[in-house]
Design an enzyme around this catalytic site. Structure first.
Site, PDB file in Angstrom:
ATOM      1  N   THR A  64      41.724  65.833  38.647  1.00  0.00           N
ATOM      2  CA  THR A  64      42.686  64.963  39.328  1.00  0.00           C
ATOM      3  C   THR A  64      42.230  63.504  39.299  1.00  0.00           C
ATOM      4  O   THR A  64      43.056  62.592  39.192  1.00  0.00           O
ATOM      5  CB  THR A  64      42.873  65.414  40.785  1.00  0.00           C
ATOM      6  OG1 THR A  64      41.582  65.533  41.416  1.00  0.00           O
ATOM      7  CG2 THR A  64      43.592  66.749  40.848  1.00  0.00           C
ATOM      8  N   ASP A  67      42.831  62.208  35.743  1.00  0.00           N
ATOM      9  CA  ASP A  67      44.247  61.905  35.533  1.00  0.00           C
ATOM     10  C   ASP A  67      44.619  60.553  36.129  1.00  0.00           C
ATOM     11  O   ASP A  67      45.399  59.797  35.536  1.00  0.00           O
ATOM     12  CB  ASP A  67      45.115  63.004  36.158  1.00  0.00           C
ATOM     13  CG  ASP A  67      44.994  64.333  35.430  1.00  0.00           C
ATOM     14  OD1 ASP A  67      44.522  64.328  34.277  1.00  0.00           O
ATOM     15  OD2 ASP A  67      45.352  65.357  36.028  1.00  0.00           O
ATOM     16  N   LYS A 149      49.447  77.408  32.844  1.00  0.00           N
ATOM     17  CA  LYS A 149      48.536  76.497  32.143  1.00  0.00           C
ATOM     18  C   LYS A 149      47.116  77.003  32.403  1.00  0.00           C
ATOM     19  O   LYS A 149      46.577  76.855  33.494  1.00  0.00           O
ATOM     20  CB  LYS A 149      48.687  75.061  32.629  1.00  0.00           C
ATOM     21  CG  LYS A 149      47.848  74.055  31.857  1.00  0.00           C
ATOM     22  CD  LYS A 149      48.114  72.630  32.324  1.00  0.00           C
ATOM     23  CE  LYS A 149      47.329  71.628  31.490  1.00  0.00           C
ATOM     24  NZ  LYS A 149      45.877  71.805  31.598  1.00  0.00           N
ATOM     25  N   ARG A 170      39.573  72.425  19.765  1.00  0.00           N
ATOM     26  CA  ARG A 170      40.509  71.300  19.669  1.00  0.00           C
ATOM     27  C   ARG A 170      39.824  70.018  19.221  1.00  0.00           C
ATOM     28  O   ARG A 170      40.379  69.218  18.480  1.00  0.00           O
ATOM     29  CB  ARG A 170      41.205  71.078  21.013  1.00  0.00           C
ATOM     30  CG  ARG A 170      42.275  69.985  20.910  1.00  0.00           C
ATOM     31  CD  ARG A 170      43.132  69.908  22.146  1.00  0.00           C
ATOM     32  NE  ARG A 170      42.415  69.334  23.276  1.00  0.00           N
ATOM     33  CZ  ARG A 170      43.015  69.006  24.421  1.00  0.00           C
ATOM     34  NH1 ARG A 170      44.297  69.244  24.584  1.00  0.00           N
ATOM     35  NH2 ARG A 170      42.321  68.482  25.409  1.00  0.00           N
ATOM     36  N   LYS A 348      50.996  70.173  37.370  1.00  0.00           N
ATOM     37  CA  LYS A 348      49.658  70.563  37.821  1.00  0.00           C
ATOM     38  C   LYS A 348      49.672  71.124  39.243  1.00  0.00           C
ATOM     39  O   LYS A 348      50.512  70.773  40.074  1.00  0.00           O
ATOM     40  CB  LYS A 348      48.718  69.345  37.745  1.00  0.00           C
ATOM     41  CG  LYS A 348      48.589  68.717  36.362  1.00  0.00           C
ATOM     42  CD  LYS A 348      47.810  69.583  35.404  1.00  0.00           C
ATOM     43  CE  LYS A 348      46.325  69.548  35.644  1.00  0.00           C
ATOM     44  NZ  LYS A 348      45.683  68.287  35.239  1.00  0.00           N
TER      45      LYS A 348
END
Length: 712
Positions: A64, A67, A149, A170, A348
Site C-alpha cells: 500500500t 502504491d 488477485k 516476469r 485491492k
C-alpha cells in the site's frame, strides 16, 4: 573487505526508501523545481523498491505504501510534464537475476492499474465504456470477468505442440529469469497438455505456496535452525529462484494460470477471456474456480466484497481481485499503455495491519537450539483476528527494527500465518531489547551464527531434547505412535527421558506409574519402540534431524551409501558426490555427524539395538540390472502390494526411477494393489497415465532384469 552492492537510492539521502512518508502536499502547491526534485527522488526510490520486490523478493515497504509512492510520481509527471523514457511509470519494474539466464518473453507481461476504493472501479468502468464505444462496440453489451488477485510470483509458461518447453519469471516485464527446470518440479504444472491445444501456447500463471504448506515448511526450517520466510509470497519467490531444482522440488509450490500471452496455430482461440479459462480446463491447466462474469462496476465491487469475506477461509494469499473485459476483440481495441493494459483493473484489499504496544519480549527455543524472539503485545484486532504475539524472527532483525518493550509497533498478519512486526511506528523506549547471553531454558551460553542465535546446551536443554524426540517419532521418520509433545514432556519431567537413546530404556512398569497411562497404552508404546529397532536407513537418517536433510535427501543418502557406517565415514567430497548434495549441505551433514553429542546419540541407539537396515544397492559391476536401469521413469503406488509401499518405492529408486506420492502429467506409471485409492486412479485417467496392476508391474520390471517382489 566485502563491499555492499550499489543501490538505486541511498536511504540516508532519500526519504522514500525506508519508512517513507505518504502524506504529500497537493502537487499544485509545489514549484516546478521542487516537483522535479521530488520526482527524481521518487524514481530512485521506486527503482530500489522494484529491485527489492522483484529481484531480491525482500521488500522494504508494504504494497500500500509502494502504491502511494507510485501514484505520487504519476501525479507529478502528469502535472509538471516530467515524464522520462526510463521512469518507473513507463515500464514494469524489476531486473532479472544475474545468476539465472535471461530470456525474452513472447509477449510483454505488464502490470495492472489498481486502486482500493469503489470510486476507482467506477472510473475504470467509465473509461472502458467510453473506449469501446469509440471503437464501435456496444458499451451496453460489456461484460467483466472477475477473478482473485493472487499474491505470489508471476511466471510465463510456454507449451509447443502440447509439450512443456520453458518457464520464466516476469522480471522487467519484457525479459525474465529462465526457471524452466524449477517450474518443471511443480506438480500442478503439466508436462504435457490435454485435449487439442494450439501449436504454441504461452500462458501466465502465479506460483504460490499454500498457507498450510508454508506453515509446515517454516516449522521445518526453524527446527533445522534456519531462517523462516516472512510470508508465503517470499517463500514462493525465494524457492523459485533457487538454482538447484532439487531444492525447489522439496518445497510445496503450487500455481494458478489466469491469462493467455500467445496462442499460435490452427486451433481456434476463444473470443472471450472466460472462454480462454474454459480452454485451460480442457488443456489440464490449473485455474481458480472463484471466477464470476458481471455486467457492470457494481457487480465487480460486490464480487470483490464477497471474496474479501471469504479470504481467511482460503489456503492461499490474495491481495485483491482483478476485473477484466471479457470480449477479447474489445480488449485489443482498448490496447495498453507502456506498462498496463487498459482493459484490466486490480481492486485491492485493505492491508491487514494494526498498531499496538510491545508489553514484553520472550525468547523461544527450537529443536536445534535456535532462539527466536517473540513480541508480547497489547491485544489488537488485525483483520478480524485478535493478535497478542508476533515474531521478531531473530536477534539481527530485532536490532534492525530497534524494538524494545514499550514501543508502538505495526503488526502484519497474512491469513493464518504467524503475525510479525515490520516496523516501529513510535519509539517510546531507550535502545533495543537486550538479547539474552544465556539460554532462557537451561542457562547454557548463547552463540551467534550470522543473524541467528543458538543455545549451546544441546540435548541437555530440556526443550531441545523434547523436540528431538518428537522429531524422531514423526511419521516421515520412525513413525512412532503415542509419542506426542505432551507425553514426551511428561516422560522428561518424570526423569525417564534424559537423551534420545533413553527412549529404548523405557519399561511398561515405569510407564504405568505415570498419570494417564494404562497397561495397554504402555505396552503399545513399548511394542512401537521395539518395532523401530531395525528401521530403513532413510527413516533413521530422517529421524536424526540432520540440518538440511529432509526425508527425500535422507533416502538419496541411503541409496548412495548403502549402510550407516559408510555414511559415517564419508568426507565432504564423498557427500558431494551424492545427487542434490552441494557443498553447504555436505558441510552441514559432516558437521552434524562430527559433533560429539550427536555421535554419542547414534552410538547409544545402536547399543540399545536400534541399528538401521542396509540398503541393497543396484548392481554396478555385475551382470544384474545397473543403477540406471529405470532412469527417467516416475512411479506412483496405491493400494496394498506384496511388500510395504515404502519398499516398492525404495526398489524403483534403487534403479534410478522416481517414486512420488501423487499423480501428475510427469508420472509414467500408476501401480495399483488391492483396495487402491480412487483419487489417484482419477488423476491417472485425467493425465493419460498408464495404470498397472501388480502383475503388470512385475512384468515391466522383469523387462529390465529386476525381480518382483524384492527379497526381504
Amino acid at each position: 573487505m566485502t563491499r555492499s552492492p550499489p543501490r538505486h537510492a541511498d536511504p540516508k539521502g532519500n526519504p522514500y526508501v525506508e519508512s517513507p512518508p505518504t502524506d504529500f502536499e497537493p502537487a499544485s502547491s509545489l514549484s516546478a523545481d521542487a516537483a522535479a526534485e521530488q520526482a527524481a527522488l521518487l524514481r530512485e526510490a521506486i527503482r530500489e523498491h522494484d529491485h527489492r520486490y522483484y529481484v531480491e523478493a525482500d521488500p522494504l515497504i508494504e504494497d500500500t505504501i509502494y502504491d502511494r509512492l507510485f501514484e505520487r510520481l504519476q501525479e507529478l509527471e502528469e502535472t509538471f510534464d516530467l515524464a522520462t523514457e526510463n521512469s518507473p511509470t513507463s515500464r514494469v519494474g524489476g531486473e532479472p537475476l544475474d545468476a539465472l539466464e535471461t530470456v525474452e518473453h513472447v509477449s510483454p507481461m505488464l502490470s495492472i492499474d489498481n486502486g482500493a476504493e469503489p470510486a476507482a472501479v467506477h472510473e475504470f468502468d467509465e473509461r472502458v465504456r467510453s473506449g469501446v464505444a469509440d471503437s464501435g462496440f456496444d458499451p451496453e453489451a460489456l461484460e467483466y470477468v472477475c477473478e482473485p488477485k493472487f499474491d505470489g510470483l508471476s511466471v510465463e509458461v510456454i507449451y509447443e505442440d502440447g509439450e512443456y518447453v520453458r518457464a520464466a519469471t516476469r522480471g522487467d516485464g519484457r525479459e525474465g529469469d529462465d526457471v524452466t527446470e524449477q517450474v518443471r518440479t511443480i506438480r500442478a504444472v503439466p508436462g504435457r497438455l490435454r485435449g487439442d491445444p494450439p501449436e504454441r501456447l504461452a500462458v501466465r500463471g502465479e506460483v504460490f505456496m499454500p498457507i498450510d504448506a508454508f506453515e509446515a515448511h517454516n516449522e521445518a526450517l526453524i527446527e533445522r535452525g534456519e531462517e523462516p520466510f516472512a510470508n508465503p509470497r517470499n517463500a514462493a519467490a525465494g524457492t523459485l529462484r533457487q538454482l538447484d531444482p532439487g531444492v525447489v522440488a522439496e518445497r510445496p509450490l503450487d500455481v494458478f494460470f489466469f491469462d493467455v500471452l500467445a496462442w499460435e496455430g490452427e486451433a481456434d482461440r476463444p473470443g472471450t477471456h472466460r472462454g480462454e479459462l474454459a480452454a485451460f480446463d480442457a488443456f489440464g491447466l490449473k485455474r481458480t474456480d472463484l471466477i464470476e462474469v458481471v455486467d457492470d462496476a457494481e457487480g465487480a465491487i460486490a464480487y470483490r466484497d464477497d471474496i474479501l469475506d471469504r479470504r481467511d477461509g482460503l489456503n492461499y494469499e490474495l491481495d485483491g481481485v482483478v476485473i477484466k473485459v471479457n470480449d477479447r476483440a474489445a480488449c485489443e481495441a482498448l490496447g495498453s499503455t507502456s506498462r498496463a493494459p487498459r482493459w484490466a483493473f486490480a481492486y485491492k484489499f485493505p492491508p491487514r495491519t494494526a498498531v499496538t504496544t510491545v508489553e514484553d519480549v520472550t525468547v523461544q527455543v527450537g529443536r536445534t537450539g535456535r532462539l527466536t524472539p517473540v513480541a508480547e503485545l497489547t491485544p489488537v484486532d488485525v483483520g478480524g483476528v485478535t493478535v497478542s504475539r508476533a515474531t521478531l524472527h531473530n536477534p539481527a532483525e530485532m536490532a534492525a527494527l530497534g524494538v524494545n518493550v514499550g514501543d508502538r509497533v505495526r503488526i502484519y498478519r497474512a491469513g493464518d500465518v504467524i503475525p510479525y512486526v515490520p516496523e516501529v511506528v513510535e519509539k517510546r523506549s531507550e535502545g533495543t531489547y537486550p538479547f539474552p547471553e544465556t539460554c532462557p531454558v537451561c542457562a547454557a551460553p548463547v552463540e551467534r551464527d550470522g543473524p541467528l542465535a543458538f543455545c549451546t546446551g544441546g540435548l541437555g536443554c530440556s526443550v531441545q531434547l523434547e523436540r528431538a524426540v518428537e522429531h524422531w517419532a514423526r511419521r516421515d521418520a520412525l513413525d512412532i505412535e503415542g509419542l506426542g509433545p505432551e507425553r514426551v514432556e511428561q516422560l522428561r519431567e518424570a526423569g525417564l527421558l534424559d537423551s534420545l537413546p533413553a527412549l529404548y530404556d523405557l519399561t511398561v512398569m515405569e510407564l504405568v506409574t505415570l498419570e494417564g497411562w494404562g497397561e495397554r497404552s504402555a505396552r503399545n508404546l513399548i511394542d512401537e519402540l521395539e518395532a523401530t529397532k531395525r528401521p530403513p536407513l532413510a527413516d533413521f537418517l530422517a529421524g536424526l534431524g540432520i540440518p538440511d536433510v529432509g526425508s527425500t535427501t535422507a533416502r538419496t543418502l541411503a541409496r548412495h551409501f548403502g549402510d550407516l557406517d559408510t555414511l559415517l565415514d564419508a568426507d565432504e567430497d564423498d557427500l558431494q558426490a551424492v545427487d542434490d548434495v552441494g557443498p553447504e549441505v555436505a558441510a552441514s551433514i559432516r558437521g552434524f555427524l562430527d559433533a560429539p553429542e550427536n555421535r554419542s546419540a547414534i552410538e547409544g541407539l545402536r547399543e540399545r539395538g536400534v541399528d538401521p537396515e542396509p540398503v541393497e544397492l543396484a548392481d554396478e559391476d555385475g551382470d544384474g540390472p545397473g543403477p540406471d536401469a529405470l532412469d527417467g521413469l516416475t512411479f506412483v503406488f496405491t493400494g496394498s502390494l506384496a511388500v510395504a509401499r515404502r519398499e516398492a518405492q525404495d526398489l524403483v529408486e534403487r534403479y534410478g526411477a522416481n517414486a512420488t506420492s501423487s499423480v501428475s502429467g510427469n508420472t509414467d506409471y500408476l501401480v495399483i494393489g488391492e483396495s487402491p485409492g480412487q483419487s489417484k486412479r482419477n488423476d491417472a485417467e485425467a493425465n493419460d497415465v498408464p495404470v498397472l496392476a501388480e502383475d503388470g508391474f512385475a512384468e515391466l520390471l522383469a523387462e529390465y532384469g529386476i525381480d518382483w517382489p524384492p527379497e526381504a
